[in-house]
Design an enzyme around this catalytic site. Structure first.
Site, short mmCIF file in Angstrom:
data_model
loop_
_atom_site.label_atom_id
_atom_site.label_comp_id
_atom_site.label_asym_id
_atom_site.label_seq_id
_atom_site.Cartn_x
_atom_site.Cartn_y
_atom_site.Cartn_z
CB CYS A 83 0.44 12.45 -3.66
SG CYS A 83 0.19 10.80 -3.04
CE LYS A 98 -3.21 3.10 0.61
NZ LYS A 98 -4.08 3.50 -0.52
C1 LIG Z 1 -5.45 9.64 -3.88
C2 LIG Z 1 -4.33 9.72 -2.85
C3 LIG Z 1 -4.93 9.61 -1.45
C4 LIG Z 1 -3.69 11.08 -2.99
C5 LIG Z 1 -3.27 8.64 -3.13
C6 LIG Z 1 -3.64 7.24 -2.74
C7 LIG Z 1 -4.68 6.63 -3.64
C8 LIG Z 1 -5.92 6.26 -3.17
C9 LIG Z 1 -6.35 6.46 -1.76
O1 LIG Z 1 -5.65 6.03 -0.82
O2 LIG Z 1 -7.44 7.09 -1.62
N1 LIG Z 1 -6.86 5.70 -4.01
C10 LIG Z 1 -6.58 5.48 -5.34
O3 LIG Z 1 -7.43 4.97 -6.11
N2 LIG Z 1 -5.36 5.83 -5.82
C11 LIG Z 1 -4.40 6.40 -5.02
O4 LIG Z 1 -3.30 6.71 -5.55
#
Ligand SMILES: CC(C)(C)CCc1c(C(=O)O)[nH]c(=O)[nH]c1=O
Length: 311
Positions: A130, A44
């Site tokens: 991000c 993750k």
């Molecule tokens: C969207 C972010 C929280 C900035 C990064 C982590 C992430 C998330 C998440 O942890 O919400 N979900 C996704 O589908 N792609 C991602 O890259």
């Protein structure tokens, strides 16, 4: 049928693995991947300190995919670095990717330095979805920030590094991004991340289906396969061949896996399908791929990788 492939120096027995964020936040989930038919695993996306992430419901399965606004819940970098180093002792040949999602350039550089100082010998994937500066677009959509961050990262980090990209939808953007990426010694790109800020509605209750961000969330699954195919194909056509490609997005069947490899993917990841079906999805999809390859007379992935024909 030979399903092996390589990514930088890592040897994959099968070309299929999890996508960061799915079934990879805890050692229990990660061990489950180790024991599956996946050819590798990615952890993750980590921040320096653990995060609880957004309030539930933050993920929902949809008729043709999923929506999520998890908010980067993770156990912190050291947890995943320790897991990777311990697993390297018990499964020395199993490819491990560490995903990073620092909330600032400083945090990303700190994490890269910590990885570099450790015994980690896998691949590092920097998540560019991000936001770096609050209020500005995510890094993947802010090309000046992208260039600044990649310049700083490659001045700091001398281990193999890849980046996770958001989807692009404009041919001029493919050209712009590829021109930037070709200036850096990237080991790979991983395309695509979820299609950002979609919205799904519960018609009966007239509500959103996830709580964070007013219901806006990243879309995955079958909805996004055409976007994933296009991004893998576009970057394969534009990037220096030394930059390999992980293809991600919308893979449900062996045919979907075949198509992403036909577009140029060296390794393919599943997110929504893994979330919905669990680790048996790996064996099912790989068996379906073998059947298609046998029907077409292909013995290896290289026999057809990148060979999509136009009309
Ligand atoms: C969207 C972010 C929280 C900035 C990064 C982590 C992430 C998330 C998440 O942890 O919400 N979900 C996704 O589908 N792609 C991602 O890259």
């Amino acid at each position: 049928i030979d399903l092996t492939t390589t990514l930088n120096k890592l040897h994959f027995k099968t070309p299929l693995m999890n996508a960061a964020g799915v079934h990879c936040a805890t050692t229990t989930e990660l061990d489950d991947l180790l024991d599956s038919q996946a050819g590798g695993l990615v952890t993750k996306s980590a921040t320096l300190q653990p995060r609880t992430g957004n309030p539930d419901p933050r993920y929902a399965n949809l008729p043709f995919g999923s929506i999520n606004s998890m908010g980067l819940p993770n156990q912190g970098l050291d947890y995943y670095l320790n897991y990777a180093n311990a697993t390297a002792l018990t499964h020395p040949d199993f490819p491990i990717l560490l995903s990073l999602a620092g909330q600032s350039l400083a945090e990303n550089l700190q994490m890269l330095e910590r990885i570099q100082a450790s015994a980690f010998s896998g691949l590092t994937e920097l998540n560019l979805s991000c936001p770096n500066v609050p209020g500005k677009p995510q890094i993947g959509y802010d090309f000046d920030q992208m260039k600044t961050i990649l310049t700083a990262v490659f001045q700091t980090f001398n281990q193999p590094l890849g980046i996770k990209l958001p989807p692009y939808f404009d041919l001029a953007q493919f050209d712009l991004v590829a021109d930037i990426l070709n200036q850096f010694p990237l080991a790979f790109i991983n395309t695509i991340n979820s299609v950002g800020n979609g919205l799904f509605i519960n018609l009966e209750t007239e509500t959103t289906v996830i709580k964070p961000k007013g219901g806006f969330g990243g879309i995955g699954g079958s909805y996004v396969k055409p976007v994933a195919l296009a991004n893998v194909r576009a970057f394969r056509q534009r990037l220096n061949p030394a930059i390999q490609i992980i293809g991600t997005g919308g893979v449900v069947s062996g045919g979907d896996l075949f198509e992403l490899i036909l577009c140029g993917a060296d390794v393919v990841q599943i997110g929504t399908t893994l979330a919905q079906e669990g680790t048996p999805a790996f064996g099912r999809i790989l068996t379906e791929l073998e059947r298609i390859m046998a029907q077409k007379g292909y013995a290896t992935l290289a026999d057809f990788r990148g060979n999509l024909k136009t009309l």
